[in-house]
Enzyme design. Structure first.
Site, short mmCIF file in Angstrom:
data_model
loop_
_atom_site.label_atom_id
_atom_site.label_comp_id
_atom_site.label_asym_id
_atom_site.label_seq_id
_atom_site.Cartn_x
_atom_site.Cartn_y
_atom_site.Cartn_z
CE LYS A 114 -0.56 -3.94 -7.35
NZ LYS A 114 0.38 -4.99 -6.98
CD GLU A 198 -9.99 -3.84 -5.03
OE1 GLU A 198 -9.21 -4.33 -5.84
OE2 GLU A 198 -9.72 -3.69 -3.84
NE ARG A 290 6.87 -5.73 -2.53
CZ ARG A 290 6.10 -5.54 -1.45
NH1 ARG A 290 6.21 -6.35 -0.42
NH2 ARG A 290 5.21 -4.57 -1.41
#
Lengths: 496, 163
Positions: A114, A198, A290
């Site tokens: 990430k 984050e 995906r």
């Protein structure tokens, strides 16, 4: 053409359904816990790949590839979860001469971490949430971060996905407390305990964009979805289009996603996820390389079968679609049916499906792997079914989904069906006032069931217990056996 | 004549059943019920109205009922049952809230614990949960070992009140 689906549950069946329409034969793989699972019977062929523990079956690359080779499969679809975001899997499949239905392994490697995904997005000109771009050091008792942190922050798994391994910290103390748990969860879920921080965006909306790329720089966008209704950072209700976006915001967010896709020469299906704050500023968070759990809402509003497009692209190498062919019609909403108890903080439930009645009628789609007699265990994810409703406008979709949830009956274990209905009924949801913290302070406007309904239920319960007491046999088990024996004898004699 | 007191969603219904006669909260009503399969699916018939109900026995005297899109819990008390049946309000014990793996046990027998203190960590479906002390006390017994797989509702730790 023979396609192996390296997954289980509803998504395995979802993929095989498209294969059946395309005339592609299918191979299921299954763990010992899934030997009676629906995906094993739906497939043309089925191979057992190991023990119940995912690391010995659905996460085991060599066993899956061995199964593919022994049975002569020439393509692999990874579904979502499990190995779907694992670049080693994609690479190993391609090295073995199989068509891997997903992005190039190098793209997956960039997006799977990430932190490097954030970097790629920044380079493509997208606005990314501020935060240290390096992981938290391993085995550190006290967290030391060079720059001052503004709380609250989210502790996230660098290898993360599906909302797993995410913890909230409102202070330095809380941060120290949750870091260990987040790391353990990340390790258990992804085999990698790397975590990062984050900032938490308050009153955020989760908006994501569906793209399909040909790997040569052509990116088709299938619009956006809003997935703000989440519990424990996992999506619960998703819809398309996002009710909160203005037309110009929609252009901005979809073009940003396409730009990132172009820069990556993205291949196959992907979802670019954003958080939108109170001021309609949107920030990139991550890309899911995906098919997504919530892809059906996009299929309902565009009329496209995304899995079909994904497979055809992987097989032919060409994307015979133009952006001008993608049109949007109406609104669609998906509700995730989970083996979880909303009254007990969404704890997983398990049991045998003793009774099942699926909804139907106009605008309703059920993507499920449930059947009567199926044992739902704690071995895998708690998602057991998805109910999707389409309507010519959002209100119609809501009405239909509510009707579908009322029709849906699952016996044998507690699910979130009633809770989902309460969300849809609530005023803020109805008017589209939804944020990622919606469920944190959600209280259903509960008038309770109608008096006639509780009265009927009371009579049914009293009659049931009364009749059980007055049965000639002493226990319900004996009654069942006796009945079975009698029925069996009758069958034998009528057959003669 | 058999009498039942059924409680559903804080509403109480006194149901008397004798042969084909049914009296609910004093009202005589015409009612019949057929079992459609062995799994608890029933159809209730009253004049001009048919209703489907799925009845699932939970613990003794309690049914989970799905009816017209509602999921209800019904508690049935009857003349056969003692009226002293009270909900077990045992604040000194910690039961597993879900099936799963006991990852860690943070206390040992004899430890003094505060209300809210984490006693164990349980994992299921890749999610870890802290199980906390429901009240302050002393750890009286620990009935499982780390690494054990438990079903839902298993007694894990019991506490004795502090003297």
């Amino acid at each position: 053409m023979k396609l192996l689906v390296a997954n289980r549950g509803e998504i395995a069946i979802r993929i095989m359904r498209t294969c059946r329409e395309l005339g592609i034969s299918t191979v299921a793989v299954y763990s010992e816990a899934d030997q009676n699972a629906l995906h094993t019977t739906y497939a043309d062929e089925a191979v057992c790949i190991g023990a119940a523990k995912a690391s010995e079956s659905y996460l085991n690359i060599s066993r899956i590839l061995k199964a593919a080779q022994e049975i002569g499969a020439n393509a692999i679809h990874p579904g979502y979860g499990f190995l779907s975001e694992n670049p080693q899997f994609g690479q190993a499949a391609e090295d073995a001469g199989l068509i891997f239905i997903g992005p190039r392994p190098e793209t997956m490697a960039i997006l799977g971490d990430k932190l490097s995904a954030r970097k790629a997005a920044r380079e493509a000109g997208l606005l990314v949430l501020p935060g240290p771009d390096q992981p938290l050091e391993d085995n550190q008792a006290e967290i030391i971060i060079d720059e001052p942190l503004s709380f609250p922050v989210l502790v996230k798994a660098a290898a993360g996905g599906g909302g797993k391994g995410i913890r909230l910290a409102r202070s330095g103390n809380e941060l120290n407390e949750v870091v260990g748990l987040a790391r353990e969860e990340a390790k258990a879920a992804f085999g990698d305990g790397t975590i990062y921080l984050e900032p938490l965006v308050q009153k955020a909306r989760h908006i994501e964009v569906q793209i399909l790329g040909d790997g040569k720089g052509k990116i088709i966008c299938f619009g956006e979805r809003e997935c703000s209704i989440q519990r424990r950072h996992q999506k619960l209700i998703e819809e398309a289009p996002a009710p909160s976006l203005s037309p110009s915001e929609r252009v901005c967010i979809t073009e940003a996603a396409r730009e990132l896709g172009r820069k990556l020469f993205y291949r196959s299906l992907g979802t670019v996820e954003f958080l939108m704050d109170e001021n309609s500023q949107f920030y990139f968070i991550e890309v899911y390389p995906r098919i997504q759990v919530e892809h059906p809402v996009t299929e309902m509003v565009t009329g496209f079968d995304l899995v079909r497009e994904q497979i055809l692209l992987a097989v032919t190498g060409n994307l015979d679609l133009e952006q001008s062919q993608i049109h949007f019609r109406g609104a669609a909403i998906e509700a995730r049916i989970l083996a979880e108890d909303p009254d007990e903080n969404f704890l997983p439930t398990s049991g045998e499906i003793s009774y099942l009645k699926e909804p139907g009628g106009p605008g309703i789609r059920v993507d499920s792997a449930l059947y009567q007699g199926m044992a739902v265990t704690a071995d895998y994810d708690s998602l057991i079914s998805k109910l999707i409703a389409w309507g010519r406008d959002r209100q119609t979709a809501i009405d239909r989904l509510q009707r579908g949830l009322s029709e849906y009956q699952i016996g044998g274990l507690k699910t979130d069906l009633v809770f989902l209905k309460q969300i849809l009924e609530s005023h803020p949801y109805q008017i589209g006032e939804i944020t990622t913290t919606f469920l944190d302070d959600f209280t259903p406007d509960d008038q309770g069931p109608a008096e006639s309904v509780t009265r009927d239920a009371a009579i049914a319960a009293a009659l049931h217990i009364h009749r059980k007491r007055n049965q000639p046999v002493s226990s319900p088990d004996e009654a069942g056996n006796l009945w079975q024996q009698t029925a069996w004898k009758e069958q034998i004699s009528s057959g003669n | 004549m058999a009498n039942y007191r059924v409680t559903i969603a804080n509403r109480t219904y006194d149901v008397s059943i004798e042969d084909d006669q049914l009296v609910v909260n004093g009202d005589h009503i015409s009612y019949d019920m057929d079992s459609l399969n062995d799994n608890g699916l029933h159809i209730l018939r009253q004049p001009n109205r048919n209703t489907e109900a799925y009845l699932e026995p939970n613990r003794q005297g309690v049914y989970d009922i799905q009816i017209e899109g509602n999921h209800l819990s019904a508690e049935v008390l009857s003349g056969f049952q003692s009226s002293s049946k009270k909900a077990r309000q045992d604040t000194g014990s910690i039961h597993s809230p879900m099936p799963g793996l006991i990852v860690d046990i943070m206390v040992k027998i004899g430890d003094r614990v505060k209300k809210g203190q984490t006693l164990l960590i349980q994992e299921a479906m890749k999610m870890q949960m802290k199980l906390r002390a429901p009240s302050s006390g002393v750890v009286k017994s620990i009935l499982i070992a780390p690494g054990s797989q438990v079903e839902k509702g298993v007694l894990l730790v019991s506490l004795a009140p502090t003297g």
